[in-house]
Write a protein that holds these residues in place. Structure first.
Motif, PDB file in Angstrom:
ATOM      1  N   UNK A   8       0.861  -1.138  -0.071  1.00  0.00           N
ATOM      2  CA  UNK A   8      -0.276   0.124   0.110  1.00  0.00           C
ATOM      3  C   UNK A   8       0.826   1.330   0.055  1.00  0.00           C
ATOM      4  N   UNK A   9       1.819   1.216   0.918  1.00  0.00           N
ATOM      5  CA  UNK A   9       2.744   2.428   0.654  1.00  0.00           C
ATOM      6  C   UNK A   9       3.488   2.757  -0.503  1.00  0.00           C
ATOM      7  N   UNK A  10       3.958   1.662  -1.211  1.00  0.00           N
ATOM      8  CA  UNK A  10       4.534   1.961  -2.367  1.00  0.00           C
ATOM      9  C   UNK A  10       3.524   2.194  -3.574  1.00  0.00           C
ATOM     10  N   UNK A  11       2.268   1.710  -3.064  1.00  0.00           N
ATOM     11  CA  UNK A  11       1.435   2.303  -4.411  1.00  0.00           C
ATOM     12  C   UNK A  11       0.877   3.904  -4.286  1.00  0.00           C
ATOM     13  N   UNK A  12       1.078   4.314  -2.642  1.00  0.00           N
ATOM     14  CA  UNK A  12       0.913   5.721  -2.618  1.00  0.00           C
ATOM     15  C   UNK A  12       1.776   6.606  -3.072  1.00  0.00           C
ATOM     16  N   UNK A  13       3.049   6.059  -2.688  1.00  0.00           N
ATOM     17  CA  UNK A  13       4.265   6.717  -3.161  1.00  0.00           C
ATOM     18  C   UNK A  13       4.312   6.969  -4.589  1.00  0.00           C
ATOM     19  N   UNK A  14       3.852   5.717  -5.195  1.00  0.00           N
ATOM     20  CA  UNK A  14       3.783   6.058  -6.884  1.00  0.00           C
ATOM     21  C   UNK A  14       2.708   7.006  -7.309  1.00  0.00           C
TER      22      UNK A  14
ATOM     23  N   UNK B 193      -4.906   5.834   3.231  1.00  0.00           N
ATOM     24  CA  UNK B 193      -5.514   6.222   2.068  1.00  0.00           C
ATOM     25  C   UNK B 193      -4.755   7.652   1.713  1.00  0.00           C
ATOM     26  N   UNK B 194      -4.541   7.807   0.285  1.00  0.00           N
ATOM     27  CA  UNK B 194      -4.054   8.813  -0.102  1.00  0.00           C
ATOM     28  C   UNK B 194      -4.756  10.264   0.419  1.00  0.00           C
ATOM     29  N   UNK B 195      -5.794  10.006   0.450  1.00  0.00           N
ATOM     30  CA  UNK B 195      -6.788  11.365   0.662  1.00  0.00           C
ATOM     31  C   UNK B 195      -6.491  11.784   2.244  1.00  0.00           C
ATOM     32  N   UNK B 196      -6.516  10.697   2.861  1.00  0.00           N
ATOM     33  CA  UNK B 196      -6.227  10.611   4.486  1.00  0.00           C
ATOM     34  C   UNK B 196      -4.791  11.312   4.648  1.00  0.00           C
ATOM     35  N   UNK B 197      -3.897  10.657   4.093  1.00  0.00           N
ATOM     36  CA  UNK B 197      -2.384  11.335   4.273  1.00  0.00           C
ATOM     37  C   UNK B 197      -2.575  12.845   3.942  1.00  0.00           C
ATOM     38  N   UNK B 198      -2.928  13.053   2.642  1.00  0.00           N
ATOM     39  CA  UNK B 198      -2.690  14.534   2.288  1.00  0.00           C
ATOM     40  C   UNK B 198      -3.608  15.707   2.993  1.00  0.00           C
ATOM     41  N   UNK B 199      -4.857  14.999   3.775  1.00  0.00           N
ATOM     42  CA  UNK B 199      -5.596  15.821   4.553  1.00  0.00           C
ATOM     43  C   UNK B 199      -4.803  15.961   5.957  1.00  0.00           C
ATOM     44  N   UNK B 200      -3.902  15.234   6.422  1.00  0.00           N
ATOM     45  CA  UNK B 200      -3.260  15.464   7.518  1.00  0.00           C
ATOM     46  C   UNK B 200      -2.215  16.574   7.233  1.00  0.00           C
ATOM     47  N   UNK B 201      -1.471  16.310   6.081  1.00  0.00           N
ATOM     48  CA  UNK B 201      -0.719  17.123   5.642  1.00  0.00           C
ATOM     49  C   UNK B 201      -1.226  18.764   5.561  1.00  0.00           C
TER      50      UNK B 201
ATOM     51  N   UNK C 231     -10.614  -0.145   4.845  1.00  0.00           N
ATOM     52  CA  UNK C 231     -10.222  -0.313   3.442  1.00  0.00           C
ATOM     53  C   UNK C 231      -9.697   0.844   3.010  1.00  0.00           C
ATOM     54  N   UNK C 232      -8.598   1.314   3.243  1.00  0.00           N
ATOM     55  CA  UNK C 232      -8.163   2.422   2.782  1.00  0.00           C
ATOM     56  C   UNK C 232      -7.924   2.829   1.326  1.00  0.00           C
ATOM     57  N   UNK C 233      -7.799   1.774   0.533  1.00  0.00           N
ATOM     58  CA  UNK C 233      -7.545   1.668  -0.754  1.00  0.00           C
ATOM     59  C   UNK C 233      -8.677   1.838  -1.648  1.00  0.00           C
TER      60      UNK C 233
END
Length: 445
Positions: A62-68, A130-138, A346-348
């Motif tokens: 999952x982390x590799x997919x988000x990084x990509x 989830x990429x949305x959650x990550x960037x929302x925290x950013x 189910x973050x993805x």
């Protein structure tokens, strides 16, 4: 990494050690309980090395997919422009200085480029990848100011107010029409028969009485026109007000707490109900009146105002408002929490129609259980004063007392079976239609 986390060298990680770990890297997790439960496979309250290793392995892909997704240049590094681009595409506000602070926070070697290893080290303990959650925290200038992580992060996107109103109106009209026959059964049960007539003993008996009316099958939709006219602006106002109020009253609009959701839901429901309440009177009267007693919606309202006085158009508003505040608060709060909990697990994946239906059904059931007695009292007060239905109650408390005296506590829940049969699909369809219509309108714009 294990050695850095296991500060007491016990070979096990506890809640305190996990909390210290997420705090040290400024992750938006004020309580590490969710993280602990995700790692703790044997549910003994501790994390051994094998459990930790399994947790990291499961998250690697999952982390590799988000990084990509963030590395849009495919350069195997992430820079300031990549983060700014993704945050803009997600409609998340962040100043340039805040984005540069994000890079600085993750960048261990100071070259202003984020490698996968740096990215992984920073986010590996974040419960929701989830990429949305990550960037929302950013997007938050103080990432550790979140009130709670038991409710997954909600993205506060810039929705067009017109789109929210339209989506809410479409959702309300479709859901009420789909369940109109059950709604009429519910109202007949709640109001009870005119004095001197025996009560309904079964749903089938009530159904047969409707089928025997001169208009045939159309009698099941009696009052539905009022319901659609009423529910479209009511639902639209409720959703639009809720979407705006929850960000206005929240200490941190990016991370809205359950109590803040409850307050916004209650206030939005009360406002919407107050503005359309005369249509509630018309809906109830048309549903229980004999055919021909009222000549449509306008005829009903004018007749009530002329023969019973203008205040009769607001009869029963006290229990209505007394019920709508906790109902809307419980309903919207439980719905948001159910949907966010699913997203955290189910973050993805995006929640599909079935998930939204389940969330809507759960929230509706909780709201109905809390407020149903007030709904019965409201309907009884709305119905009295009609031909054949004399004034029996002197307000809300008197109605409560007489219902319980004459029929026991069960009288406060009469009609709850057709109500649940109606409410679960009605609210579920309403939420699904709202979400899907809003998504369509946002894509179109």
């Amino acid at each position: 990494m294990w050695d850095d986390l296991d500060t007491d060298r016990s070979g096990l990680l506890d809640h305190h050690e996990l909390q210290r770990a997420v705090t040290s890297v400024n992750l938006p997790v004020t309580d590490a309980s969710l993280l602990l439960s995700m790692m703790d496979k044997n549910k003994d309250g501790k994390i051994d090395f094998n459990e930790f290793k399994s947790f990291i392995k499961e998250r690697e892909e999952t982390m590799k997919a988000v990084y990509g997704q963030i590395d849009r240049r495919k350069a195997n590094t992430i820079q300031y422009e990549d983060i700014a681009y993704v945050m803009k595409s997600l409609n998340i506000d962040a100043e340039d200085d805040s984005i540069r602070e994000i890079v600085k926070r993750i960048d261990k070697d100071g070259d202003n480029l984020l490698t996968y290893e740096e990215f992984r080290s920073y986010l590996v303990l974040m419960p929701n990848l989830n990429i949305n959650a990550i960037f929302d925290s950013f997007g938050s200038k103080t990432a550790n100011a979140q009130d709670t992580f038991s409710v997954a992060i909600e993205i506060s996107k810039k929705s067009n107010p017109t789109d929210l109103l339209l989506a809410g109106g479409v959702a309300g009209a479709i859901s009420r029409t789909a369940t109109a026959p059950l709604d009429r059964l519910k109202v007949l049960y709640q109001a009870g028969p005119p004095p001197g007539n025996p009560p309904y003993t079964s749903l089938w008996q009530a159904t047969k009485s409707i089928m025997a009316e001169p208009t045939g099958w159309r009698a099941f939709f009696k009052g539905n026109g009022t319901n659609v006219i009423k529910i479209a602006p009511e639902t639209a106002l409720k959703f639009w007000t809720y979407e705006n109020l929850k960000t206005m009253i929240a200490k941190d609009p990016k991370n809205i707490s359950p109590i803040e959701r409850f307050m916004a839901g209650g206030a939005s429901g009360a406002l919407a109900q107050s503005l359309i309440y005369p249509l509630e009177i018309a809906k109830t009267r048309l549903a229980i009146a004999p055919s021909g007693q009222y000549s449509g919606i306008v005829g009903c309202l004018t007749t009530v105002a002329r023969t019973e006085g203008p205040t009769a158009l607001y009869r029963g508003i006290t229990p209505a408002l007394g019920g709508i505040i906790p109902y809307a608060g419980v309903d919207l709060t439980v719905y948001s929490m159910c949907k966010d909990t699913w997203s955290a697990r189910y973050p993805d994946q995006k929640p599909n129609a079935f998930v939204l239906l389940a969330c809507g059904a759960t929230s509706s059931t909780c709201g109905q259980l809390v407020t149903y007695p007030l709904v019965v009292v409201r309907t009884c007060l709305q119905a009295q004063g009609m031909p054949g239905r004399p004034h029996l109650y002197n307000g809300m408390l008197d109605c409560f007392q007489k219902l319980v005296t004459n029929g026991g506590v069960g009288a406060l829940y009469r009609g709850i079976v057709p109500n649940f049969m109606k409410a679960v699909p009605a609210i579920s369809v309403s939420y699904v239609t709202y979400e899907k219509t809003k998504q369509y309108l946002e894509k179109r714009n």
